[in-house]
Design a protein around this motif. Structure first.
Motif, short mmCIF file in Angstrom:
data_model
loop_
_atom_site.label_atom_id
_atom_site.label_comp_id
_atom_site.label_asym_id
_atom_site.label_seq_id
_atom_site.Cartn_x
_atom_site.Cartn_y
_atom_site.Cartn_z
N HIS A 1 -1.60 1.60 -2.01
CA HIS A 1 -0.30 1.78 -1.39
C HIS A 1 0.11 3.06 -1.30
O HIS A 1 0.02 4.09 -2.03
N SER B 1 2.08 6.36 0.20
CA SER B 1 3.31 6.94 0.16
C SER B 1 3.69 6.99 1.59
O SER B 1 2.57 7.26 2.59
N ASP B 2 4.96 7.26 1.79
CA ASP B 2 5.33 7.72 3.27
C ASP B 2 4.51 9.07 3.89
O ASP B 2 4.17 9.01 4.96
N GLU B 3 4.28 9.88 3.04
CA GLU B 3 3.71 11.06 3.31
C GLU B 3 2.17 10.74 3.71
O GLU B 3 1.82 11.62 4.64
N GLU B 4 1.65 9.97 2.72
CA GLU B 4 0.32 9.84 2.87
C GLU B 4 0.01 8.87 4.11
O GLU B 4 -0.85 9.22 5.12
N ARG C 1 1.47 -0.50 8.29
CA ARG C 1 0.91 -0.21 7.11
C ARG C 1 -0.10 -1.10 6.50
O ARG C 1 -0.96 -0.24 5.97
N GLU D 1 -3.66 0.50 5.18
CA GLU D 1 -4.01 0.67 4.09
C GLU D 1 -5.44 -0.34 3.41
O GLU D 1 -6.05 0.38 2.69
#
Length: 282
Positions: A13, A15-18, A39, A43
């Motif tokens: 999962h 993050s938005d930054e990742e 996403r 992922e």
């Protein structure tokens, strides 16, 4: 003895930054855009590469994937290789009926004609070009025809070079063509005959990298189908500029049926042929 299948990678999962870091890295490496709507796709593939490299920290993995062998593996994990023989057959008809007859107006028998399939995926398109010309262009033996297949995916290039294809890839080929250009089926796959396999040269190329494209030389015809749809405006403009530079004067560019150069570049002239709509370098 029972062989256990490998366990799937643990769910990841980001993050938005990742997510933003992954998207930026992929964009830098390929020119392709991967937004938040991808996403789950992102992922899964990042998780698979992290499991393969035995890494658990996303940032550390992305640092490793910024270059070298892991950058290549990451690119291969994100490319789409959807293709089959005689795909968009109308463009092959345009090639033999109109494009090549126009090209040879400025050449002599024996002269070099260079055709570029980019992206070539696992080889179905450039091999289709070779087969189609042998079957449908009477002057095929009068000229020195070089067919180059290129892709950013090095795993796809390796598969193309091997020349092994399953029934789905071969489904549109007439039975007489299968018999003439492929070895008998073994383990549900057929291998293209050596003479034809050796007539196509495969290279790894990044279409948005000017040096990578320039290294392939000049071409009379470029078939770049169903790639620009994965690019943003900046990458499309870069790809168009690189393809324009790679074409000989008067050379032809064939895009996918849902693609258009109209809003990308004014360097090409639209050519409405009997079989297809293509573009031409002035």
């Amino acid at each position: 003895m029972t062989t256990l299948a490998a366990s799937p990678p643990a769910p990841l999962h980001l993050s938005d930054e990742e997510m933003a870091r992954v998207s930026q890295l992929l964009y830098r490496l390929t020119g392709m855009t991967f937004g938040a709507n991808k996403r789950y796709y992102i992922e899964r593939r990042i998780a698979a590469r992290m499991a393969k490299t035995a890494m658990s920290d996303v940032r550390a993995y992305l640092a490793r994937a910024a270059g070298g062998a892991e950058a290549e593996a990451l690119i291969n994990a994100f490319t789409v290789n959807e293709t089959y023989f005689y795909r968009e057959e109308h463009q092959l008809a345009a090639l033999s009926n109109t494009i090549l007859p126009e090209i040879i107006r400025g050449k002599r028998p024996g002269d070099l004609i260079r055709l570029w399939s980019m992206p070539c995926s696992t080889g179905e398109e450039p091999y289709s070009i070779a087969i189609w010309l042998l079957e449908n262009w009477p002057l095929v033996d009068a000229y020195n025809i070089e067919i180059v297949g290129s892709d950013i995916d090095t795993a796809a290039i390796a598969a193309a070079t091997a020349g092994l294809f399953n029934g789905r890839s071969l489904a549109k080929l007439p039975p007489e063509v299968l018999a003439a250009y492929f070895e008998p089926e073994q383990r549900h796959r057929r291998k293209i005959i050596d003479d034809l396999r050796e007539s196509v040269r495969f290279t790894a190329t990044n279409l948005v990298d000017p040096a990578s494209v320039a290294a392939q030389g000049k071409f009379d015809v470029i078939l770049c189908r169903n790639l620009l749809i994965y690019f943003d405006d900046a990458s499309r403009a870069a790809a168009a500029a690189n393809m324009h530079a790679a074409l000989n004067p008067g050379g032809f560019l064939c895009l996918g049926h849902s693609e258009s150069m109209a809003r990308i570049s004014d360097r090409f002239t639209l050519a409405r042929l009997d079989d297809a709509i293509v573009y031409r370098k002035a």
